[in-house]
Motif scaffolding. Structure first.
Motif, PDB file in Angstrom:
ATOM      1  N   VAL A   1       0.659   9.700  -6.247  1.00 40.06           N
ATOM      2  CA  VAL A   1       1.015   8.192  -6.357  1.00 40.06           C
ATOM      3  C   VAL A   1       0.172   7.581  -5.056  1.00 40.06           C
ATOM      4  O   VAL A   1      -0.182   6.443  -5.153  1.00 40.06           O
ATOM      5  N   GLY A   2       0.046   8.197  -4.039  1.00 38.68           N
ATOM      6  CA  GLY A   2      -0.667   7.687  -2.846  1.00 38.68           C
ATOM      7  C   GLY A   2      -2.230   7.667  -3.389  1.00 38.68           C
ATOM      8  O   GLY A   2      -2.619   6.434  -3.034  1.00 38.68           O
ATOM      9  N   PHE A   3      -2.688   8.679  -3.814  1.00 35.17           N
ATOM     10  CA  PHE A   3      -4.164   8.308  -4.269  1.00 35.17           C
ATOM     11  C   PHE A   3      -4.320   7.242  -5.301  1.00 35.17           C
ATOM     12  O   PHE A   3      -5.424   6.642  -5.233  1.00 35.17           O
ATOM     13  N   ALA A   4      -3.416   7.295  -6.174  1.00 38.69           N
ATOM     14  CA  ALA A   4      -3.324   6.148  -7.166  1.00 38.69           C
ATOM     15  C   ALA A   4      -3.425   4.828  -6.637  1.00 38.69           C
ATOM     16  O   ALA A   4      -4.113   4.094  -7.306  1.00 38.69           O
ATOM     17  N   MET A   5      -2.535   4.643  -5.703  1.00 36.03           N
ATOM     18  CA  MET A   5      -2.363   3.254  -5.082  1.00 36.03           C
ATOM     19  C   MET A   5      -3.454   2.995  -4.178  1.00 36.03           C
ATOM     20  O   MET A   5      -3.725   1.894  -4.171  1.00 36.03           O
ATOM     21  N   LEU A   6      -4.049   4.036  -3.575  1.00 31.79           N
ATOM     22  CA  LEU A   6      -5.143   3.557  -2.636  1.00 31.79           C
ATOM     23  C   LEU A   6      -6.491   3.498  -3.545  1.00 31.79           C
ATOM     24  O   LEU A   6      -7.121   2.303  -3.381  1.00 31.79           O
ATOM     25  N   LEU A   7      -6.762   4.064  -4.364  1.00 35.36           N
ATOM     26  CA  LEU A   7      -8.103   4.138  -5.071  1.00 35.36           C
ATOM     27  C   LEU A   7      -8.130   2.723  -6.060  1.00 35.36           C
ATOM     28  O   LEU A   7      -8.739   2.200  -6.057  1.00 35.36           O
ATOM     29  N   GLY A   8      -6.912   2.554  -6.549  1.00 38.52           N
ATOM     30  CA  GLY A   8      -6.598   1.665  -7.489  1.00 38.52           C
ATOM     31  C   GLY A   8      -6.603   0.292  -6.635  1.00 38.52           C
ATOM     32  O   GLY A   8      -7.123  -0.913  -7.220  1.00 38.52           O
ATOM     33  N   GLY A   9      -6.148   0.299  -5.519  1.00 37.53           N
ATOM     34  CA  GLY A   9      -5.977  -0.902  -4.664  1.00 37.53           C
ATOM     35  C   GLY A   9      -7.236  -1.171  -4.100  1.00 37.53           C
ATOM     36  O   GLY A   9      -7.430  -2.638  -3.656  1.00 37.53           O
ATOM     37  N   LEU A  10      -8.132  -0.243  -3.903  1.00 34.54           N
ATOM     38  CA  LEU A  10      -9.462  -0.823  -3.282  1.00 34.54           C
ATOM     39  C   LEU A  10     -10.257  -1.361  -4.390  1.00 34.54           C
ATOM     40  O   LEU A  10     -11.166  -2.366  -3.971  1.00 34.54           O
TER      41      LEU A  10
END
Length: 368
Positions: free
Chosen positions: A106-115
């Motif tokens: 979830v952390g990577f999903a939110m980070l890369l999606g949020g970028l």
């Protein structure tokens, strides 16, 4: 060909390499590494086969198949480790899978999606239902450990096993009811995620230019069976060389179970969740990641308790207390950042930072 498919296709080379390493009696570390790398693309093929079968049989049965085979790789590894008597490793893998899905994925999903997107949205109602179910699962697996800890180990093993078995049956019942809730009585809550899945499947059919036929169905069922057998074989190699390999690497069983094995078993699923988040499909991304955690807590863990009894390797729900502390931390922070139905890159950083701190703590956690 996408980067993800290219990587998984390249990793297939480790299947014959690991088999050769086993029969040619290579060093245990070489067998451990090559078999671990071989499991990663095989797990991806299980996911692909399940998706293809879903196109033919429809979303209802397909949803059940996804729920059943979602963590098939981890379940197979855990059963083989349980047969080998590595109960502590199996327990660590259970908690590690929950932690890695909630924090790492979830952390990577939110980070890369949020970028890529300033802010992403997902269904807050589904997030709250999932949070409630996870809280129940956490409480259920926490209580046997708490009882044993508070009584300073005075609870007899047979009583602890009986308690664990009863809790396991309740959790499996709850898991079944959650499937009924999501696929029958309250499907409207999951309509956005289902629409995204069906759109992806439609695009896949258009891309191939062919309608799905009965022959395709049986082909993918065959693929699913063959790949499952290969995963079982590679898992045997992985577990057989686990202890000497991690000794050579200077790792503990706790760190290996909590950090290393969940990454191997869930790599394909992790990649899928992150990829769809980068396409602004956070509903589908969280469905994959959080849904996987729920399946581990409500189905895989209790099922392993019952399987352990059946094969003569009893496993209870008395976990290492620090493992449960880590799961509590993961559940609390994930529930906190997902409660509003919105995400951004900073929330992804917070989840990844928490996972890193926990990983370091497990690495330096003293062996008993």
């Amino acid at each position: 060909m996408s980067v993800k498919k290219l990587v998984f296709s390249t990793l297939l080379i480790f299947i014959p390499i690991s088999i050769a390493a086993h029969f040619l009696h290579w060093d245990s570390l070489a067998v451990f590494i090559t078999s671990g790398l071989a499991i990663i693309p095989l797990a991806a093929w299980i996911g692909t086969a399940t998706e293809e079968i879903t196109v033919v049989v429809g979303p209802s049965i397909g949803g059940f198949l996804n729920a059943t085979f979602g963590n098939a790789t981890e379940l197979i590894i855990a059963i083989i480790a349980l047969k080998a008597g590595l109960v502590d490793v199996v327990k660590a893998t259970i908690t590690g899978s929950i932690i890695s899905n909630l924090l790492l994925v979830v952390g990577f999903a939110m980070l890369l999606g949020g970028l890529r997107y300033r802010e992403q949205e997902f269904q807050p109602i589904v997030a709250r239902v999932n949070a409630s179910a996870m809280n129940l699962a956490l409480s259920a697996i926490l209580l046997p450990t708490a009882v044993n800890f508070i009584t300073a180990g005075a609870m007899k093993e047979d009583k602890l096993q009986s308690l664990s078995s009863a809790v396991a049956l309740i959790l499996i019942l709850v898991y079944g009811l959650m499937l009924l809730f999501s696929m029958r009585t309250h499907t409207y809550l999951y309509e956005v995620g289902l629409a995204e899945i069906e759109l992806a499947q439609t695009e896949n059919v258009k891309a191939t230019g062919n309608a799905q036929s009965q022959i395709n169905l049986w082909f993918w069922i065959g693929v699913l069976l063959v790949v499952t057998i290969l995963v079982a074989f590679e898992s045997e190699l992985l577990v057989a060389t686990l202890e000497p390999a991690i000794s050579r690497l200077g790792l503990t069983k706790l760190f290996t179970g909590v950090i290393l094995l969940p990454v191997i078993g869930n790599a394909a699923e992790h990649a899928t969740a992150v990829t769809v988040a980068m396409k602004n499909n956070m509903n589908l991304s969280l469905s994959v990641a959080i849904g996987s955690s729920l399946q581990i807590a409500l189905f895989v863990a209790p099922l392993l308790v019952l399987i352990g009894l059946a094969i003569g390797q009893p496993m209870d729900l008395n976990f290492n207390p620090f493992e449960l502390v880590a799961v509590v931390v993961a559940v609390l922070i994930t529930n906190s950042v997902s409660s509003d139905g919105r995400s951004n890159w900073l929330e992804g950083i917070l989840l990844l930072a928490t996972y890193t701190v926990l990983g370091l703590t497990f690495y330096f956690y003293p062996t008993v």
